[in-house]
Design an enzyme around this catalytic site. Structure first.
Site, PDB file in Angstrom:
ATOM      1  N   ALA A 191       0.694  -0.920  -0.001  1.00  0.00           N
ATOM      2  CA  ALA A 191       0.073   0.001   0.098  1.00  0.00           C
ATOM      3  C   ALA A 191       1.030   1.424  -0.138  1.00  0.00           C
ATOM      4  O   ALA A 191       0.494   2.349  -0.718  1.00  0.00           O
ATOM      5  CB  ALA A 191      -1.007  -0.091   1.369  1.00  0.00           C
ATOM      6  N   GLU A 193       3.819   2.054  -1.076  1.00  0.00           N
ATOM      7  CA  GLU A 193       4.640   2.281  -2.179  1.00  0.00           C
ATOM      8  C   GLU A 193       4.319   3.290  -3.338  1.00  0.00           C
ATOM      9  O   GLU A 193       3.722   2.656  -4.340  1.00  0.00           O
ATOM     10  CB  GLU A 193       5.177   1.100  -2.621  1.00  0.00           C
ATOM     11  CG  GLU A 193       6.136   0.470  -1.251  1.00  0.00           C
ATOM     12  CD  GLU A 193       6.331  -1.147  -1.727  1.00  0.00           C
ATOM     13  OE1 GLU A 193       6.035  -1.856  -2.578  1.00  0.00           O
ATOM     14  OE2 GLU A 193       6.897  -2.005  -0.548  1.00  0.00           O
ATOM     15  N   ARG A 245       1.287  -1.346   4.907  1.00  0.00           N
ATOM     16  CA  ARG A 245       1.739  -2.126   3.764  1.00  0.00           C
ATOM     17  C   ARG A 245       0.817  -3.274   3.352  1.00  0.00           C
ATOM     18  O   ARG A 245       0.931  -3.352   1.884  1.00  0.00           O
ATOM     19  CB  ARG A 245       3.084  -2.713   4.440  1.00  0.00           C
ATOM     20  CG  ARG A 245       3.593  -3.970   3.712  1.00  0.00           C
ATOM     21  CD  ARG A 245       4.743  -4.460   4.355  1.00  0.00           C
ATOM     22  NE  ARG A 245       5.476  -5.695   3.938  1.00  0.00           N
ATOM     23  CZ  ARG A 245       6.310  -5.787   2.817  1.00  0.00           C
ATOM     24  NH1 ARG A 245       6.944  -5.013   2.546  1.00  0.00           N
ATOM     25  NH2 ARG A 245       6.805  -7.003   2.508  1.00  0.00           N
ATOM     26  N   ASN A 261       2.406  -9.918  -0.987  1.00  0.00           N
ATOM     27  CA  ASN A 261       3.523 -10.555  -1.612  1.00  0.00           C
ATOM     28  C   ASN A 261       4.146 -11.567  -0.770  1.00  0.00           C
ATOM     29  O   ASN A 261       5.396 -11.997  -0.966  1.00  0.00           O
ATOM     30  CB  ASN A 261       4.465  -9.421  -2.113  1.00  0.00           C
ATOM     31  CG  ASN A 261       5.442  -9.571  -2.982  1.00  0.00           C
ATOM     32  OD1 ASN A 261       5.043 -10.268  -3.884  1.00  0.00           O
ATOM     33  ND2 ASN A 261       6.541  -9.183  -3.122  1.00  0.00           N
ATOM     34  N   SER A 314       8.492  -0.220  -4.250  1.00  0.00           N
ATOM     35  CA  SER A 314       9.709   0.548  -4.068  1.00  0.00           C
ATOM     36  C   SER A 314      10.109   0.169  -2.558  1.00  0.00           C
ATOM     37  O   SER A 314       9.416  -0.532  -1.676  1.00  0.00           O
ATOM     38  CB  SER A 314       9.304   2.071  -3.973  1.00  0.00           C
ATOM     39  OG  SER A 314       8.412   2.544  -3.065  1.00  0.00           O
TER      40      SER A 314
HETATM   41  O1  0X9 Z   1       9.709  -7.636   0.483  1.00  0.00           O
HETATM   42  C1  0X9 Z   1       9.214  -7.835  -0.430  1.00  0.00           C
HETATM   43  O2  0X9 Z   1       8.165  -7.956  -0.930  1.00  0.00           O
HETATM   44  C2  0X9 Z   1       9.829  -6.927  -1.946  1.00  0.00           C
HETATM   45  N1  0X9 Z   1      10.506  -5.496  -1.096  1.00  0.00           N
HETATM   46  S1  0X9 Z   1       9.532  -4.552  -0.590  1.00  0.00           S
HETATM   47  O3  0X9 Z   1      10.530  -3.674   0.257  1.00  0.00           O
HETATM   48  N2  0X9 Z   1       8.985  -3.557  -1.591  1.00  0.00           N
HETATM   49  O4  0X9 Z   1       8.678  -5.090   0.389  1.00  0.00           O
HETATM   50  C3  0X9 Z   1      10.940  -7.556  -2.443  1.00  0.00           C
HETATM   51  C4  0X9 Z   1      10.202  -8.786  -3.151  1.00  0.00           C
HETATM   52  C5  0X9 Z   1      11.129  -9.643  -3.964  1.00  0.00           C
HETATM   53  N3  0X9 Z   1      10.756 -11.109  -4.363  1.00  0.00           N
HETATM   54  C6  0X9 Z   1      10.621 -12.187  -3.750  1.00  0.00           C
HETATM   55  N4  0X9 Z   1      11.354 -12.088  -2.630  1.00  0.00           N
HETATM   56  N5  0X9 Z   1       9.858 -13.079  -4.326  1.00  0.00           N
HETATM   57 ZN    ZN Z   2       7.060  -3.865  -2.096  1.00  0.00          ZN
END
Ligand code: 0X9
Ligand code: ZN
Length: 426
Positions: A191, A193, A245, A261, A314
């Protein structure tokens, strides 16, 4: 596995700060909170920070890069004296990067007023521009506007709804040629970013309204673009807590949110993700438990023409490819690395930023359940990337709006390079 994993698992600060923020009249204030960049002399210094995070005194903004020595932490005003003292005792040097986070938040998006946007609406039929960060409604309205204005080129498909009932709108931009390969782009899975949806909508603008300027490659592929994967979180970062986030799933235990994610179904629940609902990297009850990730799964799996999958995040300026779950690379990693390096070159020429290229777990930190790993590992998409846009830590998530255009030019250069790579597969 990870000190990174342990550290993240300890995160409770932000969750604690933000619970129930939607019910509050006023958004969370960061008045007097400071962003510090620590220079860690040794691994033992790192455990001091782990302790501070554990005690809820600091929030980790970005974990330490593998082999890196710097760490960005946010310290609440009441905790500042204790934290300063502890850092001094351990001889940990640091810079105050942002002296008052609330001040930075207030400056971030101050260039364009609501009345300027109303003027734009009258003149252009939509409120989008790239001098300021926009709310979800402006972004969705812009997609609908494009579909209405360029019906032979653009269409909008709602591929599902967020938990809060907001539509997940994908813009399809057609290819000029029949039977073309397709590319998936997304933004706003995290959220806070904000530069990500801003850059993705800029890419959309270039691919449609400035289409003729961009040569053959971008016109010879089909694009599927979801600018805001996490609309509930995105709106909350505008109205409740600028640093939110996750999505807004109610987990019981008084904590909200799943890290989308960490919710994808390839090596779900492994290193760099958490089973604890209050953590910032909570992976959810099971893989694809969230409507936002499961809608993407359904869409991408049913569009076999998709040969590239790029998620914009980001901050930090990285071009990352699988794997993120562990420090291995896929068999065709030289292809991923070659195209990644071309992206970095194109980005430097387009906007001037320098981007580091490598596999996620080796270059940044291990994190399982990411969209890129799933696209590569489960959906069979050849080119899967996470692009961490600007900056390198001067403003972090609170990147002032005057940096949108240069950053978005970089993001577009990355997308163009991926289009060339996908066409070369034929
Ligand atoms: O932690 C994350 O999800 C990503 N960084 S962030 O600071 N934007 O949160 C990086 C994700 C990279 N990809 C994987 N680890 N699969
Ligand atoms: Zn991220």
């Amino acid at each position: 596995m990870a000190r990174a994993a342990v550290l993240w698992v300890c995160l409770g600060f932000l969750a604690g700060l933000s619970v129930g923020a939607e019910d509050q009249e006023l958004p969370v204030s960061y008045r007097g909170a400071q962003l510090l960049r620590l220079n860690l002399p040794s691994p033992s210094a790192h455990s001091l920070v782990e302790g501070l995070v554990d005690e809820g005194e600091v929030q980790l903004w970005r974990d330490r890069e593998v082999n890196g020595t710097e760490l960005d932490i946010l310290v609440k005003p009441d905790a500042l004296p204790v934290v300063q003292e502890r850092l001094k005792n351990e001889s940990i040097e640091y810079d105050v990067v942002i002296a008052d986070l609330q001040e930075a938040i207030e400056q971030e998006n101050s260039l364009v007023s609501e009345s300027d946007l109303d003027v734009l609406m009258g003149r252009n039929g939509h409120r989008m521009e790239w001098q300021s960060y926009h709310r979800l409604q402006d972004i969705h309205h812009y997609l609908d506007f494009l579909a209405q204005t360029y019906p032979n080129l653009c269409s909008v498909q709602t591929i599902g709804s967020s938990l809060g009932g907001r539509p997940l709108k994908v813009l399809r931009i057609a290819s000029d040629k029949p039977n073309s390969p397709a590319i998936w782009l997304d933004g706003g899975i995290h959220a806070r970013e904000w530069i990500s949806p801003a850059s993705v909508t800029y890419i959309i603008n270039q691919l449609t309204e400035y289409r003729e300027q961009h040569g053959d490659a971008v016109q010879s592929v089909e694009w599927y673009i979801l600018p805001v994967v996490n609309p509930d979180g995105y709106e909350h970062s505008h109205t409740g807590d600028r640093l939110w986030r996750k999505n807004r799933r109610s987990n019981g235990q008084g904590c909200l949110g799943v890290d989308l994610n960490r919710n994808f179904g390839y090596k779900w629940g492994g290193a760099g993700s958490s089973r604890r609902p209050c953590d910032e990297i909570y992976a959810g009850a099971h893989a694809f438990s969230e409507p936002e990730t499961s809608a993407i799964q359904g869409f991408v799996k049913s569009h076999q023409a998709i040969k590239a999958y790029v998620s914009y995040h980001s901050y930090g300026q990285y071009i990352l490819y699988p794997w993120g779950y562990a420090s291995y690379v896929p068999p065709d990693h030289t292809d991923l690395s070659k195209v990644g390096n071309k992206m970095a070159q194109a980005m430097a020429s387009a906007g001037g930023g320098s981007y580091r290229v490598g596999s996620s777990a080796i270059t940044l930190y291990p994190a399982s359940g990411g969209s890129d790993d799933w696209a590569k590992g489960s959906a069979g998409v050849k080119y899967a990337y996470t692009v961490e846009l600007r900056d390198r830590g001067r403003y972090g998530f609170v990147l002032p709006a005057q940096y949108i255009v240069p950053t978005a030019k970089e993001a577009f250069a990355a997308a163009r390079t991926v289009a060339e790579a996908v066409l070369a597969l034929k």
